[in-house]
Design a protein around this motif. Structure first.
Motif, PDB file in Angstrom:
ATOM      1  N   ARG A  56       0.848  -1.187   0.000  1.00 54.32           N
ATOM      2  CA  ARG A  56       0.000   0.000   0.000  1.00 54.32           C
ATOM      3  C   ARG A  56       0.885   1.238   0.000  1.00 54.32           C
ATOM      4  O   ARG A  56       1.960   1.257   0.593  1.00 54.32           O
ATOM      5  CB  ARG A  56      -0.916   0.044   1.239  1.00 54.32           C
ATOM      6  N   SER A  60      -4.434   4.936   4.772  1.00 57.30           N
ATOM      7  CA  SER A  60      -5.709   5.626   4.979  1.00 57.30           C
ATOM      8  C   SER A  60      -6.883   4.660   5.134  1.00 57.30           C
ATOM      9  O   SER A  60      -7.826   4.935   5.857  1.00 57.30           O
ATOM     10  CB  SER A  60      -5.996   6.574   3.813  1.00 57.30           C
ATOM     11  N   TYR A  61      -6.824   3.540   4.429  1.00 57.00           N
ATOM     12  CA  TYR A  61      -7.917   2.568   4.475  1.00 57.00           C
ATOM     13  C   TYR A  61      -7.564   1.325   5.275  1.00 57.00           C
ATOM     14  O   TYR A  61      -8.311   0.361   5.289  1.00 57.00           O
ATOM     15  CB  TYR A  61      -8.329   2.181   3.051  1.00 57.00           C
TER      16      TYR A  61
END
Length: 116
Positions: A56, A60-61
């Protein structure tokens, strides 16, 4: 879409390099069986390790390692079963996750026995 693929490929290369420095031998990359793919298959001593690499650019997710769900695990197990059968592997096996968080420098975390 291309950026996503490039990020994944860079993450897999970083994970492979990281595992090599830890004494693992890379046996296969992107091993496919039907709809399943195993990012890396590595070996050390009498252990064969099936590695899912999650990369990633942002958390954020969520963290990369959190994105291995039950369906993905089932597919990895199916592909691993075929690999073990086709190579007549007789040693120990394990399923690991390598989390790669892209940054300067990238952060690489190896989770042993993470998929079960």
């Amino acid at each position: 879409m291309r950026d996503h693929l490039d990020t994944g490929a860079r993450g897999e290369q970083l994970a492979a390099d990281f595992l090599k420095t830890k004494g693992f031998e890379i046996v296969a990359r992107n091993y496919r069986h039907r709809r399943a793919e195993i990012d890396l298959i590595v070996k050390r001593d009498d252990w064969l390790i099936f590695v899912e690499v999650k990369t990633r650019t942002s958390i954020s997710y969520g963290y990369p390692e959190e994105f291995v769900d039950d369906q993905k695990a089932r597919l990895i197990f199916q592909a691993a079963e075929e690999y073990i059968y086709s190579t007549d592997w007789q040693g120990h096996i394990r399923f690991d996750i390598v989390s790669v968080r892209m940054g300067m420098p990238p952060e690489i975390i190896h989770f042993e026995d993470a998929i079960n």
